[in-house]
Design a protein around this motif. Structure first.
Motif, mmCIF file in Angstrom:
data_model
loop_
_atom_site.group_PDB
_atom_site.id
_atom_site.type_symbol
_atom_site.label_atom_id
_atom_site.label_comp_id
_atom_site.label_asym_id
_atom_site.label_seq_id
_atom_site.Cartn_x
_atom_site.Cartn_y
_atom_site.Cartn_z
ATOM 1 N N CYS A 85 -4.828 -3.152 -4.396
ATOM 2 C CA CYS A 85 -5.102 -2.946 -2.978
ATOM 3 C C CYS A 85 -5.354 -4.301 -2.315
ATOM 4 O O CYS A 85 -6.106 -5.122 -2.842
ATOM 5 N N HIS A 87 -7.113 -4.886 0.128
ATOM 6 C CA HIS A 87 -8.493 -4.965 0.597
ATOM 7 C C HIS A 87 -9.364 -5.617 -0.477
ATOM 8 O O HIS A 87 -9.662 -6.794 -0.409
ATOM 9 N N THR A 90 -8.600 -3.025 -5.721
ATOM 10 C CA THR A 90 -8.597 -1.777 -6.491
ATOM 11 C C THR A 90 -7.176 -1.365 -6.900
ATOM 12 O O THR A 90 -6.250 -1.434 -6.096
ATOM 13 N N CYS A 106 -5.427 4.197 -0.980
ATOM 14 C CA CYS A 106 -6.387 3.587 -1.890
ATOM 15 C C CYS A 106 -7.608 4.494 -2.029
ATOM 16 O O CYS A 106 -8.138 4.977 -1.028
ATOM 17 N N HIS A 109 -11.442 2.790 0.033
ATOM 18 C CA HIS A 109 -11.765 2.929 1.465
ATOM 19 C C HIS A 109 -10.614 3.530 2.262
ATOM 20 O O HIS A 109 -10.549 3.405 3.474
#
Ligand code: FES
Ligand SMILES: [Fe+2]
Lengths: 437, 170
Positions: A85, A87, A90, A106, A109
């Motif tokens: 991910c 972000h 993950t 994901c 979040h």
């Protein structure tokens, strides 16, 4: 202590014409450099497109030690995405394979991505206003591996922009894929039967080298194949030879058999054993199969396809295929002394089931963690991984049938017991390891 | 009743206790590495099956960890005795802990009895000791007054995991 990072000369010095330094197998630093340079500079096998037949289908695997996803995009093309991910890193998928529908989401979040990796949506998007988010790396979504190629169903990817293009990298070696696929009357393969996974406490290159080592079967496999031959001798005369004996007994063939079968050398570390014949040459005919092949290709061409009995084709760096038995082994590096071996099997589309049955029996008898033949090999790799820590000699000998002018030659067929393919693999190793350094 | 030597069946139809004793004896023979006697518990047309897939139904067109007839089983037993069986120098040892086998079905007319046994199996070699959890399903029948295994199916709880060598029999 770092000795090799950024030091192309030191890395090159690990590979000599006729021997290699033990650090190529035991040094964690060299292993890390393989992951940073050698694998990203090479075209690495990702998976077969039959594993992701429908839009949204995905399959998670690794290029070196980097997690990636093979995915079928909504437009029908196959993509390879870094399985991370943008972000917080993950891993996106929870299963090894499955169907994600129109987008990935994901689990942390709930950022979501189209199946080509591009960012679709972020919850509470407002929170990113006036933060310069559009310029961030995260805004580009899940990073795709830009260089991918689907060759007759087999998907390869190259992470780095530099290096060779696909055709340059594989050249004539692709003929082994062609032969495996052509064995289907409709020219199509499908992953089938399940994957065998086998953990090895040794360096991944020991497995790759072993695929062209034809001086070990009658020695290391005396315990398994030799016992098969002995037990089979006691069967009452006239007993029909079981498929299992047909599969295992040829491992005990004498040195002359392997010398005469020949080895072919291609560029960039690729090559195959079994130029003239192989341990796969004498399998019984499968009822109805040749007729189908004849109908599809004509008699002459069908014969030519089936007479090609290549034993092991090594695609540098880390897969081996067996065309005549429709099998692919993937040697996945985990650490300098740890390798996951995946053995994949294929069904020849529109061919009799008995071919798949034989493929699966071969895989079970030779490549399973419960296979006696596999035990013989793993024992030797693990002993080598330990023995290499001895300071008695820092070099591994690869000298058999060496010829001083061999480095310049390509596409030659040589004596089947030559260690040329291994020397050749290490020349390629050295080249892709230091490329652009 | 001794588990060490094979007890003759008292009747043509085995009791539940006789089925249970038979299954327990099989594990003991493996633990004691009495492989020739162990092999003798299998019918000539027997199979030993260890699926690769959870709830696997097909041993032919789905790969298994093991799907071996008596010829292959006897090859394994011979191999364990071999002078050049390097992966067994030094030898592996093993240990079974069984729950009491349950008799799942008995059909005297069809001469078919099925037991189900939860077990832990430990295999060791050198400094390594590995624990496996499994369920063994035995399909048994009476041949010439003796119980024989027609099919032994071993389902590992983690059948699809990546294993190192598994060298003996569960
Ligand atoms: S880590 Fe993936 S959305 Fe936050
Ligand atoms: Fe081998």
């Amino acid at each position: 202590m770092t000795r090799y990072a950024g030091n192309a000369a030191a890395l090159r010095a690990l590979v000599r014409d006729q021997e290699v330094h033990r650090d190529v197998y035991v040094s964690e630093e060299v292993f890390q450099l393989e992951m940073e340079h050698m694998f990203p500079n090479s075209w690495v096998y990702v998976g077969h497109d039959s594993q992701v037949p429908n839009a949204g289908d995905y399959f998670g695997t690794t290029i070196g030690t980097q997690p990636v996803l093979l995915v079928r995009h909504t437009d029908g093309t196959v993509k390879v995405l870094h399985n991370r991910c943008p972000h917080k890193g993950t891993r996106i998928t929870s299963e090894t394979c499955g169907n994600t529908g129109k987008f990935f989401r994901c689990p942390y979040h709930a950022w979501s991505f189209k199946t080509d990796g591009s960012l679709l949506a972020i919850p509470l998007k407002k929170g990113y206003e006036n933060t310069g988010f559009e310029q961030s790396h995260a805004a580009t979504g899940m990073a795709p591996v830009r260089h991918i190629r689907n060759y007759r169903g087999f998907v390869f990817a190259k992470i780095n922009d530099g290096g060779l293009d696909f055709e340059e990298f594989f050249g004539e070696s692709l003929s082994s894929f062609d032969n495996m696929v052509d064995r289907s009357p409709v020219g199509q393969l499908k992953v089938a039967g399940g994957v065998l996974r086998y953990m090895h406490n040794c360096n991944w290159k020991m497995l790759v080298e072993n695929q062209t080592d034809t001086c070990h079967p009658m020695v290391a496999h005396e315990s398994s194949a030799g016992t098969v031959v002995e037990v089979w001798k006691k069967a009452p005369p006239g007993t029909r030879k079981p498929m299992a004996v047909e599969i295992i007994a040829p491992f005990m063939s004498p040195y002359e058999f392997f010398e005469n079968m020949g080895i072919r050398i291609w560029d960039n570390g690729h090559g195959h054993t079994g130029v003239h014949h192989s341990i796969h040459s004498d399998y019984s005919a499968v009822p109805g199969y040749f007729d189908k092949m004849k109908a599809a290709y004509g008699e002459e061409r069908a014969k030519a396809i089936l007479d090609e009995n290549r034993h092991n084709t090594v695609y540098f760096p880390n897969i081996m295929i067996k065309g005549p038995i429709q099998l692919l082994r993937h040697f996945k590096p985990i650490a300098a002394n740890k390798t996951l071996v995946e053995s994949w099997t294929f069904q020849l589309v529109d061919a009799p089931d008995m071919l798949l049955e034989r493929t699966l029996m071969y895989n079970r008898l030779i490549n399973a963690p419960t296979s006696i033949v596999g035990h013989d090999d793993l024992e030797m790799y693990e002993r080598a991984q330990e023995g290499l820590h001895s300071n008695g000699n820092e070099w591994v000998n690869l000298q058999r049938l060496y010829s001083p002018d061999e480095a310049e030659q390509t596409n030659v067929a040589v004596n089947g017991t030559s260690e040329w393919p291994m020397r050749h693999q290490f020349r390629a190793w050295s080249k892709f390891m230091t490329m652009g350094m | 009743m001794s588990m060490v030597t094979e007890a003759p069946l008292r009747n043509a139809v085995p009791t539940d206790q006789e089925l249970i004793d038979f299954v327990v004896r099989e594990a003991r023979l493996i633990d004691q590495q009495r492989f020739d006697e162990w092999l003798d518990m299998y019918a000539d047309d027997a199979f030993y099956w260890m699926p690769l897939e959870w709830n696997q139904t097909d041993p032919r067109l789905t790969c298994s960890l093991m799907y071996e007839d008596k010829l292959l089983l006897s090859i394994r037993v011979e191999r364990l005795k071999g002078a050049r069986t390097f992966s067994q120098k030094p030898k592996s040892r093993c240990h079974h802990v069984l729950q009491t086998p349950q008799v799942d079905s008995r059909d005297a007319t069809a001469n078919s009895y099925v037991t189900w046994t939860a077990m832990h199996y430990v295999e060791t070699r050198l400094d390594e000791q590995t624990l496996y959890a499994a369920w063994a399903t035995h399909h048994l029948s009476v041949e010439n007054g003796k119980l024989k295994i027609k099919l032994k199916r071993v389902d590992l709880i983690n059948c699809d995991a990546a294993f190192g060598n598994i060298q003996l029999f569960m």
